[in-house]
Scaffold this motif. Structure first.
Motif, PDB file in Angstrom:
ATOM      1  N   ALA A   1       0.694  -1.235   0.013  1.00 27.31           N
ATOM      2  CA  ALA A   1       0.163  -0.035  -0.136  1.00 27.31           C
ATOM      3  C   ALA A   1       0.956   1.205  -0.175  1.00 27.31           C
ATOM      4  CB  ALA A   1      -1.018   0.119   1.394  1.00 27.31           C
TER       5      ALA A   1
ATOM      6  N   ARG B   1      -4.346   1.656  -1.345  1.00 27.06           N
ATOM      7  CA  ARG B   1      -4.515   1.043  -0.231  1.00 27.06           C
ATOM      8  C   ARG B   1      -5.535  -0.188  -0.377  1.00 27.06           C
ATOM      9  NH1 ARG B   1      -6.270   5.163   4.430  1.00 27.06           N
ATOM     10  NH2 ARG B   1      -6.580   3.331   5.738  1.00 27.06           N
TER      11      ARG B   1
ATOM     12  N   GLY C   1      -3.084  -3.123  -0.766  1.00 30.78           N
ATOM     13  CA  GLY C   1      -2.673  -3.638   0.916  1.00 30.78           C
ATOM     14  C   GLY C   1      -3.719  -4.286   1.738  1.00 30.78           C
TER      15      GLY C   1
END
Length: 103
Positions: free
Chosen positions: A24, A30, A33
């Motif tokens: 991330a 994100r 991740g």
């Protein structure tokens, strides 16, 4: 698979947290991740369930999810990587104590 030792679930779960954060951070995405985190936890779940039952596996999964959530406010106090190391260590220790040391 015969002849191939199983990866400890403590490493799968902690690796999902650590690897997910690293990805991330590197990609600024994100969601990637989160996918790595989910994959690590999902890979550990079947062995958690076989060893400690559905309730125990759910508790370990909840701990991993809670640890990811706790890493964010903790990062504001101690820094991002130290926070990820702490929460990954907690999850790894719990998985080792509950599951891996029995194997």
């Amino acid at each position: 698979m015969a002849g191939i030792p199983a990866v400890p679930t403590s490493l799968l779960a902690a690796g999902g947290l650590t690897g997910g954060f690293a990805l991330a951070q590197a990609t600024k995405k994100r969601q990637l991740g989160g996918a790595v985190f989910a994959a690590g936890t999902a890979a550990a779940f079947p062995r958690w369930r076989r060893t400690v039952g559905t309730g125990g596996a759910a508790a370990l999964t909840g701990l991993a999810i809670g640890a990811m959530g706790a890493s964010h406010p903790l990062a504001k106090k101690i820094g991002a990587w130290p926070s990820v190391a702490v929460v990954s260590g907690v999850v790894a220790a719990a998985a080792y104590i509950a599951v891996d040391r029995r194997s």
